[in-house]
Design a protein around this motif. Structure first.
Motif, short mmCIF file in Angstrom:
data_model
loop_
_atom_site.label_atom_id
_atom_site.label_comp_id
_atom_site.label_asym_id
_atom_site.label_seq_id
_atom_site.Cartn_x
_atom_site.Cartn_y
_atom_site.Cartn_z
N THR A 125 -20.53 24.81 46.47
CA THR A 125 -21.90 24.72 46.94
C THR A 125 -22.51 23.42 46.45
O THR A 125 -22.14 22.89 45.40
CB THR A 125 -22.77 25.90 46.45
OG1 THR A 125 -22.80 25.89 45.02
CG2 THR A 125 -22.24 27.23 46.94
N LEU A 126 -23.44 22.93 47.22
CA LEU A 126 -24.11 21.68 46.91
C LEU A 126 -25.61 21.91 47.09
O LEU A 126 -26.05 22.39 48.13
CB LEU A 126 -23.62 20.60 47.89
CG LEU A 126 -23.98 19.16 47.60
CD1 LEU A 126 -23.41 18.71 46.28
CD2 LEU A 126 -23.45 18.28 48.72
N GLU A 127 -26.38 21.60 46.05
CA GLU A 127 -27.83 21.79 46.15
C GLU A 127 -28.56 20.64 45.48
O GLU A 127 -28.02 20.01 44.56
CB GLU A 127 -28.24 23.13 45.55
CG GLU A 127 -27.75 23.36 44.15
CD GLU A 127 -27.93 24.80 43.73
OE1 GLU A 127 -28.75 25.02 42.82
OE2 GLU A 127 -27.27 25.68 44.29
N PRO A 128 -29.76 20.34 45.95
CA PRO A 128 -30.55 19.25 45.36
C PRO A 128 -30.81 19.52 43.87
O PRO A 128 -30.98 20.67 43.46
CB PRO A 128 -31.86 19.28 46.14
CG PRO A 128 -31.56 20.05 47.38
CD PRO A 128 -30.46 21.00 47.05
N ASP A 129 -30.82 18.45 43.09
CA ASP A 129 -31.07 18.55 41.65
C ASP A 129 -31.77 17.27 41.20
O ASP A 129 -31.12 16.27 40.91
CB ASP A 129 -29.76 18.74 40.89
CG ASP A 129 -29.96 18.92 39.40
OD1 ASP A 129 -30.90 19.64 39.01
OD2 ASP A 129 -29.19 18.33 38.63
N GLY A 130 -33.09 17.29 41.22
CA GLY A 130 -33.85 16.10 40.85
C GLY A 130 -33.57 14.99 41.86
O GLY A 130 -33.74 15.17 43.06
N ASN A 131 -33.10 13.84 41.38
CA ASN A 131 -32.78 12.71 42.25
C ASN A 131 -31.34 12.75 42.74
O ASN A 131 -30.87 11.80 43.36
CB ASN A 131 -33.01 11.38 41.52
CG ASN A 131 -34.48 11.14 41.27
OD1 ASN A 131 -35.31 11.59 42.03
ND2 ASN A 131 -34.78 10.45 40.20
N GLY A 132 -30.62 13.81 42.45
CA GLY A 132 -29.22 13.90 42.86
C GLY A 132 -28.91 15.25 43.46
O GLY A 132 -29.78 15.93 44.00
#
Length: 79
Positions: A9-16
């Motif tokens: 899974t890939l999810e937004p995390d701050g600026n990354g």
């Protein structure tokens, strides 16, 4: 861009972005930043599925991307 392998899974995390996956019932996480963080995360997801003993030889191939993809595919076929 290629899609993430199943169970990643890939999810937004701050600026990354934060990539998560499980291997042998252990959850792993990796954070990616930069201009296009999701592209780096997708490339890493392929390498993360390659057995550790094969990573160096794949990286040294003329077409490393194809070598990693083939090794990841072969590893996914193992019981």
């Amino acid at each position: 861009m290629h899609e993430l392998p199943e169970s990643y899974t890939l999810e937004p995390d701050g600026n990354g972005v934060l990539l998560t996956w499980a291997s042998l019932r252990v959850e792993h996480r990796a954070r990616f930043g930069g201009v296009i963080p999701s592209a780096g995360a997708v490339r890493f997801s392929i390498v993360s599925r390659v057995p550790l003993v094969q990573i160096e030889s794949c990286a040294l191939q003329l077409d490393a991307r194809a070598a990693f993809a083939a090794a990841a595919s072969a590893a996914s076929q193992l019981p």
